[in-house]
Design a protein around this motif. Structure first.
Motif, PDB file in Angstrom:
ATOM      1  N   LEU A  44       1.494  31.338  64.936  1.00  0.00           N
ATOM      2  CA  LEU A  44       0.983  30.007  64.606  1.00  0.00           C
ATOM      3  C   LEU A  44      -0.488  29.875  64.990  1.00  0.00           C
ATOM      4  O   LEU A  44      -1.279  29.292  64.238  1.00  0.00           O
ATOM      5  CB  LEU A  44       1.812  28.930  65.317  1.00  0.00           C
ATOM      6  N   VAL A  45      -0.877  30.429  66.126  1.00  0.00           N
ATOM      7  CA  VAL A  45      -2.287  30.385  66.551  1.00  0.00           C
ATOM      8  C   VAL A  45      -3.134  31.242  65.621  1.00  0.00           C
ATOM      9  O   VAL A  45      -4.187  30.808  65.136  1.00  0.00           O
ATOM     10  CB  VAL A  45      -2.430  30.847  68.025  1.00  0.00           C
ATOM     11  N   ASP A  78       5.226  31.969  79.763  1.00  0.00           N
ATOM     12  CA  ASP A  78       6.102  31.064  80.502  1.00  0.00           C
ATOM     13  C   ASP A  78       7.282  30.686  79.607  1.00  0.00           C
ATOM     14  O   ASP A  78       7.160  29.821  78.726  1.00  0.00           O
ATOM     15  CB  ASP A  78       5.310  29.821  80.924  1.00  0.00           C
ATOM     16  N   ASP A  79       8.434  31.325  79.828  1.00  0.00           N
ATOM     17  CA  ASP A  79       9.590  31.117  78.959  1.00  0.00           C
ATOM     18  C   ASP A  79      10.073  29.666  78.981  1.00  0.00           C
ATOM     19  O   ASP A  79      10.445  29.118  77.946  1.00  0.00           O
ATOM     20  CB  ASP A  79      10.726  32.064  79.343  1.00  0.00           C
ATOM     21  N   ALA A  80      10.047  29.039  80.146  1.00  0.00           N
ATOM     22  CA  ALA A  80      10.485  27.642  80.236  1.00  0.00           C
ATOM     23  C   ALA A  80       9.567  26.728  79.415  1.00  0.00           C
ATOM     24  O   ALA A  80      10.037  25.817  78.719  1.00  0.00           O
ATOM     25  CB  ALA A  80      10.522  27.183  81.693  1.00  0.00           C
ATOM     26  N   GLU A  81       8.257  26.977  79.485  1.00  0.00           N
ATOM     27  CA  GLU A  81       7.318  26.175  78.700  1.00  0.00           C
ATOM     28  C   GLU A  81       7.520  26.405  77.202  1.00  0.00           C
ATOM     29  O   GLU A  81       7.450  25.461  76.402  1.00  0.00           O
ATOM     30  CB  GLU A  81       5.872  26.500  79.086  1.00  0.00           C
ATOM     31  N   LEU A  82       7.781  27.646  76.812  1.00  0.00           N
ATOM     32  CA  LEU A  82       8.042  27.939  75.399  1.00  0.00           C
ATOM     33  C   LEU A  82       9.293  27.200  74.911  1.00  0.00           C
ATOM     34  O   LEU A  82       9.297  26.630  73.815  1.00  0.00           O
ATOM     35  CB  LEU A  82       8.212  29.443  75.187  1.00  0.00           C
ATOM     36  N   LYS A  83      10.354  27.217  75.715  1.00  0.00           N
ATOM     37  CA  LYS A  83      11.575  26.503  75.331  1.00  0.00           C
ATOM     38  C   LYS A  83      11.303  25.013  75.168  1.00  0.00           C
ATOM     39  O   LYS A  83      11.744  24.402  74.193  1.00  0.00           O
ATOM     40  CB  LYS A  83      12.673  26.733  76.376  1.00  0.00           C
ATOM     41  N   ARG A  84      10.584  24.417  76.130  1.00  0.00           N
ATOM     42  CA  ARG A  84      10.247  22.996  76.038  1.00  0.00           C
ATOM     43  C   ARG A  84       9.415  22.712  74.789  1.00  0.00           C
ATOM     44  O   ARG A  84       9.613  21.713  74.102  1.00  0.00           O
ATOM     45  CB  ARG A  84       9.479  22.544  77.283  1.00  0.00           C
ATOM     46  N   TRP A  85       8.456  23.601  74.496  1.00  0.00           N
ATOM     47  CA  TRP A  85       7.582  23.400  73.348  1.00  0.00           C
ATOM     48  C   TRP A  85       8.398  23.371  72.056  1.00  0.00           C
ATOM     49  O   TRP A  85       8.202  22.498  71.209  1.00  0.00           O
ATOM     50  CB  TRP A  85       6.506  24.486  73.282  1.00  0.00           C
ATOM     51  N   PHE A  86       9.318  24.318  71.885  1.00  0.00           N
ATOM     52  CA  PHE A  86      10.126  24.346  70.665  1.00  0.00           C
ATOM     53  C   PHE A  86      11.011  23.108  70.559  1.00  0.00           C
ATOM     54  O   PHE A  86      11.177  22.544  69.476  1.00  0.00           O
ATOM     55  CB  PHE A  86      10.972  25.627  70.586  1.00  0.00           C
ATOM     56  N   THR A 131      -3.819  24.015  72.294  1.00  0.00           N
ATOM     57  CA  THR A 131      -2.599  23.244  71.992  1.00  0.00           C
ATOM     58  C   THR A 131      -1.338  24.099  72.063  1.00  0.00           C
ATOM     59  O   THR A 131      -0.241  23.557  72.057  1.00  0.00           O
ATOM     60  CB  THR A 131      -2.684  22.612  70.589  1.00  0.00           C
ATOM     61  N   ALA A 132      -1.491  25.399  72.130  1.00  0.00           N
ATOM     62  CA  ALA A 132      -0.336  26.302  72.175  1.00  0.00           C
ATOM     63  C   ALA A 132       0.221  26.373  73.594  1.00  0.00           C
ATOM     64  O   ALA A 132      -0.522  26.308  74.570  1.00  0.00           O
ATOM     65  CB  ALA A 132      -0.743  27.696  71.711  1.00  0.00           C
ATOM     66  N   GLU A 190       4.034  19.333  59.819  1.00  0.00           N
ATOM     67  CA  GLU A 190       3.517  20.669  59.498  1.00  0.00           C
ATOM     68  C   GLU A 190       4.147  21.781  60.333  1.00  0.00           C
ATOM     69  O   GLU A 190       4.576  22.803  59.779  1.00  0.00           O
ATOM     70  CB  GLU A 190       1.995  20.714  59.660  1.00  0.00           C
ATOM     71  N   ILE A 191       4.222  21.628  61.647  1.00  0.00           N
ATOM     72  CA  ILE A 191       4.795  22.682  62.488  1.00  0.00           C
ATOM     73  C   ILE A 191       6.259  22.896  62.144  1.00  0.00           C
ATOM     74  O   ILE A 191       6.729  24.031  62.040  1.00  0.00           O
ATOM     75  CB  ILE A 191       4.611  22.363  63.990  1.00  0.00           C
ATOM     76  N   THR A 192       7.003  21.813  61.929  1.00  0.00           N
ATOM     77  CA  THR A 192       8.410  21.925  61.535  1.00  0.00           C
ATOM     78  C   THR A 192       8.526  22.690  60.225  1.00  0.00           C
ATOM     79  O   THR A 192       9.342  23.597  60.094  1.00  0.00           O
ATOM     80  CB  THR A 192       9.045  20.522  61.394  1.00  0.00           C
TER      81      THR A 192
END
Length: 154
Positions: free
Chosen positions: A19-20, A35-43, A29-30, A62-64
């Protein structure tokens, strides 16, 4: 009815990096891809599941839209090449997309109410050739051609 399925969890960090690289996110903004926990929260917080529930309505977020199309295209490449590896016809394999995970569930449609064993064999003995074939299939997709880097090149 009972069936068998393969659940493929996709690499969250690779999707964010894609995406970046393709301008859908900036470095600021990415989420932190280490950080796996941050990635999970982001999704969970940046994907609108309600927009994917009606196939007749375009996805406006757009991201969706981009992540859903990425996962859906990957799923179709996998479904298109699975039959060569396990003997099930492409019309015998169905999908369930879980974009907030992100994951793809491919399962054998069982009209006879029993599991056929094809998906199990595909996973246990043919997973690597199957993934290689799916990547090759996706790289030859006639619907490609936009200016974005294909996901499989990440």
């Amino acid at each position: 009815s009972p069936s068998e399925a393969i659940v493929l969890e996709l690499d969250r960090a690779a999707i964010v990096e894609w995406l970046v690289e393709n301008g859908y996110l900036t470095d600021s903004t990415a989420p932190d891809t280490d950080d796996d926990a941050e990635l999970k929260r982001w999704f969970l917080s940046n994907f609108d599941n309600t927009q994917t529930q009606n196939p007749f309505t375009p996805i406006e977020h757009e991201i969706t839209d981009v992540v859903y199309r990425l996962i859906h295209s990957s799923s179709h490449a996998l479904m298109s090449t699975a039959s060569e590896q396990c003997g099930l016809g492409t019309d015998s394999i169905s999908e369930l997309l879980l974009p907030t995970v992100p994951a793809i569930v491919l399962y054998a449609q069982s009209m006879e109410h029993f599991a056929l064993g094809g998906m199990f064999t595909l996973f246990k003995t043919r997973i690597h050739p199957w993934i290689d074939d799916a990547v090759d299939h996706a790289s030859r997709c006639i619907y490609g051609g936009d200016d974005h880097t294909p996901f499989w090149d990440v």
